[in-house]
Write an enzyme that holds these catalytic residues in place. Structure first.
Site, PDB file in Angstrom:
ATOM      1  N   TRP A   1       0.990  -1.273   0.024  1.00 37.44           N
ATOM      2  CA  TRP A   1      -0.042  -0.034  -0.058  1.00 37.44           C
ATOM      3  C   TRP A   1       0.769   1.420  -0.107  1.00 37.44           C
ATOM      4  O   TRP A   1       0.247   2.241  -0.288  1.00 37.44           O
ATOM      5  CB  TRP A   1      -0.931  -0.046   1.296  1.00 37.44           C
ATOM      6  CG  TRP A   1      -0.246   0.284   2.494  1.00 37.44           C
ATOM      7  CD1 TRP A   1       0.310  -0.938   3.326  1.00 37.44           C
ATOM      8  CD2 TRP A   1      -0.017   1.291   3.395  1.00 37.44           C
ATOM      9  NE1 TRP A   1       0.634  -0.379   4.384  1.00 37.44           N
ATOM     10  CE2 TRP A   1       0.602   0.752   4.456  1.00 37.44           C
ATOM     11  CE3 TRP A   1      -0.100   2.772   3.102  1.00 37.44           C
ATOM     12  CZ2 TRP A   1       1.109   1.722   5.524  1.00 37.44           C
ATOM     13  CZ3 TRP A   1      -0.078   3.472   4.264  1.00 37.44           C
ATOM     14  CH2 TRP A   1       0.795   3.011   5.484  1.00 37.44           C
TER      15      TRP A   1
ATOM     16  N   GLU B   1       2.346  -1.635  12.653  1.00 44.17           N
ATOM     17  CA  GLU B   1       2.426  -3.137  12.759  1.00 44.17           C
ATOM     18  C   GLU B   1       2.903  -3.354  13.918  1.00 44.17           C
ATOM     19  O   GLU B   1       3.145  -4.699  14.373  1.00 44.17           O
ATOM     20  CB  GLU B   1       3.445  -3.556  11.414  1.00 44.17           C
ATOM     21  CG  GLU B   1       2.965  -3.367  10.110  1.00 44.17           C
ATOM     22  CD  GLU B   1       3.673  -3.668   9.074  1.00 44.17           C
ATOM     23  OE1 GLU B   1       4.871  -4.548   9.409  1.00 44.17           O
ATOM     24  OE2 GLU B   1       3.576  -2.964   8.032  1.00 44.17           O
TER      25      GLU B   1
ATOM     26  N   LYS C   1       5.706   1.436  15.300  1.00 41.47           N
ATOM     27  CA  LYS C   1       6.563   1.082  14.380  1.00 41.47           C
ATOM     28  C   LYS C   1       6.795   1.930  13.349  1.00 41.47           C
ATOM     29  O   LYS C   1       7.736   2.382  12.824  1.00 41.47           O
ATOM     30  CB  LYS C   1       6.448  -0.293  13.497  1.00 41.47           C
ATOM     31  CG  LYS C   1       7.439  -0.741  12.620  1.00 41.47           C
ATOM     32  CD  LYS C   1       7.132  -2.002  12.187  1.00 41.47           C
ATOM     33  CE  LYS C   1       8.107  -2.771  11.264  1.00 41.47           C
ATOM     34  NZ  LYS C   1       8.114  -2.252   9.936  1.00 41.47           N
ATOM     35  N   GLN C   2       5.741   2.720  12.963  1.00 41.28           N
ATOM     36  CA  GLN C   2       5.596   3.763  12.022  1.00 41.28           C
ATOM     37  C   GLN C   2       4.181   4.627  12.545  1.00 41.28           C
ATOM     38  O   GLN C   2       3.453   4.271  12.980  1.00 41.28           O
ATOM     39  CB  GLN C   2       5.388   3.319  10.680  1.00 41.28           C
ATOM     40  CG  GLN C   2       4.394   2.627  10.101  1.00 41.28           C
ATOM     41  CD  GLN C   2       4.322   1.955   8.844  1.00 41.28           C
ATOM     42  OE1 GLN C   2       5.297   0.944   8.811  1.00 41.28           O
ATOM     43  NE2 GLN C   2       4.014   2.386   7.961  1.00 41.28           N
TER      44      GLN C   2
END
Length: 523
Positions: free
Chosen positions: A54, A184, A296-297
């Site tokens: 994505w 994630e 994580k992001q």
């Protein structure tokens, strides 16, 4: 390519060359995608076996849409080609409509770990978002006719996946449970904010596309309705679900929780996590990470960017401050998003640090995995950080607007944008921003800090700027693990432009550093 896409920067040595290097990576990855998609590593390495995710739709398509729309349309053709398999995938998961694969090369889901892959249903909305932004920027009705099945079939998925429930205040809301957002390190959750905000966008775009076709192309609409079994009651249901979407919010903290139960988790102590335990995914079991508030992001912060018009300035600032302190930077995609939002809310120095990290991510091998190929989505994010971050470009409400945040030590930046068939040359300096369109173009309006400016053919229009937006000084939060604290080295190490005068040495990664078990994020 350079005439359409170049960004000219009057800044410190090395920045101009590094920016052009990132733009070249985008050209190499996307110029001849020709309906086959843009791989996570482009053509630069074997990482992830040529699969794409994505990230291309969210981080690469904006660059293509606003510089070379034909390339954007060609890239989106890959998603249209996948639609039959996406419909099959939805039936396999007992849902209606279509569910696009999180990781793929031919339309089949290739993720082996459902929690951090297949459960990321937001892929549907990301693809619809990319299609919608292309349509807004070009006004291409032929595209709408050809691609209208994507927003319609993805809207069906959301209505099938979600459900209605009455909250403690007696208000009925539409909820989406059991999904994973962009982050994630937090998986299979209820009412992930990013997913719900993007699903709402998806549903509204589906309604808009159906109504445009019904009123402007009635024959095409009738044909589409007959082919898909589309009923007006369905369209009404999409609108109702969008209007009733549950959007988590904490009155106590004044922020939007990443998901319904995110704030119930213990906060991971990033300040006490030694550098040799990063990235977390290589040193801690997923079941440990999932129990904590640690990212994580960027997740909520990405929603603040993509749906910018739906959040107030105060909400953006408070959310940014809260989540920046929890974000590890273990994903290369955090830096560009956090740079744009830091610039918008007023943390100028932090915005530039994030930008610098993203700019040199592969040139300096900052994540120690460039041997597997260039991080193409991060390269797209470099363009976003300059154009959407420092120049403050947005296209909300179908209009092109600017709210500049030029770094204090830059003298200026120039670039071109493609908008509604016109090429707009933009020049931003410390004291003004100016625009010019071609002699043969029709007039076009743009907005600068809420004021409309009409661009006439061949006339350069300059708008004085009193400042470069708010300046909140240095951010005193933990400030993501991506940017090292004193004495740390590694992921956030400084890049020395002088070191690139010769060949850049990229060390080979030991097998144990190539990726953590259960994680498939190519960034």
């Amino acid at each position: 390519f350079w005439q359409r896409s170049d960004i000219q920067i009057d800044a410190e040595p090395g920045v101009q060359q590094a920016v052009r290097w990132n733009l070249f990576q985008l050209a190499q990855a996307a110029a001849r995608a020709d309906g086959r998609g843009i791989a996570a590593k482009g053509l630069t390495g074997s990482g992830y076996s040529g699969h794409y995710f994505w990230y291309s739709d969210i981080f690469v398509l904006p660059f293509l849409t606003y510089t070379t729309p034909l390339w954007a349309r060609n890239a989106l053709r890959s998603r249209l080609r996948m639609l039959p398999k996406a419909r099959l995938r939805a039936t396999q998961l007992n849902e209606d409509g279509a569910l696009f694969p999180w990781r793929t090369i031919n339309g089949d889901e290739a993720s082996a770990y459902y929690a951090a892959g297949t459960a990321a249903y937001h892929i549907n909305a990301d693809i619809t978002y990319a299609c919608a932004r292309y349509f807004f920027a070009t006004g291409d009705l032929d595209f709408l006719l050809a691609f209208s099945e994507i927003p319609i079939e993805t809207a069906r998925l959301w209505v099938s996946l979600g459900f209605w429930a009455t909250n403690v205040d007696g208000i009925e809301r539409f909820h989406i449970h059991g999904v994973t957002g962009p982050d994630e390190y937090t998986t299979v959750v209820n009412d992930n904010l990013f997913t719900n905000v993007m699903a709402r966008f998806n549903l509204r775009i589906a309604v808009e596309a159906a109504r445009i076709l019904e009123h402007e192309h009635p024959e095409a609409f009738e044909s589409l309705s007959a082919r898909l079994g589309l009923r007006r009651e369905e369209i009404d249901a999409w609108q109702r679900a969008a209007d009733g979407m549950s959007i988590p919010y904490s009155e106590e903290l004044g922020i939007h929780p990443q998901d319904a139960h995110f704030l119930e988790r213990e906060v991971w102590d990033l300040a006490a996590t030694p550098p040799d335990k990063k990235p977390l995914l290589l040193h801690f079991h997923p079941l440990v990470i999932y129990r904590f508030q640690v990212l994580k992001q960027a997740d909520v912060v990405l929603a603040l960017l993509l749906a910018s018009e739906e959040f107030s300035d105060e909400e953006k600032r408070r959310n940014f401050e809260y989540y920046d302190a929890l974000t590890t930077g273990d994903s290369s995609l955090s830096g560009v998003v956090q740079s744009v939002l830091a610039a918008e809310v007023g943390y100028r120095e932090l915005a530039y640090r994030y930008f610098t990290h993203a700019l040199h991510l592969d040139l300096a091998n900052l994540h120690h995995n460039s041997v597997d190929g260039v991080h193409i989505a991060s390269a797209g994010g470099v363009w976003m950080a300059i154009v959407q971050g420092f120049a403050g470009m947005r296209d909300a409400e179908r209009t092109l607007s600017f709210d500049p945040r030029l770094p204090a030590h830059w003298q200026g930046v120039q670039f071109r944008l493609h908008w509604r068939g016109r090429t707009i040359s933009v020049a931003l300096n410390q004291g003004d921003i100016s625009f010019e369109i071609g002699h043969e173009d029709l007039p076009v309006p743009v907005w600068v800090r809420g004021e409309q400016v009409t661009l006439d053919p061949g006339v350069r229009v300059s708008v004085p700027l009193q400042d470069q937006g708010p300046d909140l000084g240095e951010f005193r939060g933990l400030s993501a693990g991506m940017l090292p604290r004193d004495g740390e080295h590694g992921a956030g190490q400084e890049f020395d432009p002088a070191a690139t005068t010769g060949a850049i040495h990229i060390p080979t990664l030991p097998p144990t550093q190539a990726g953590g078990a259960g994680y498939e994020d190519p960034e």
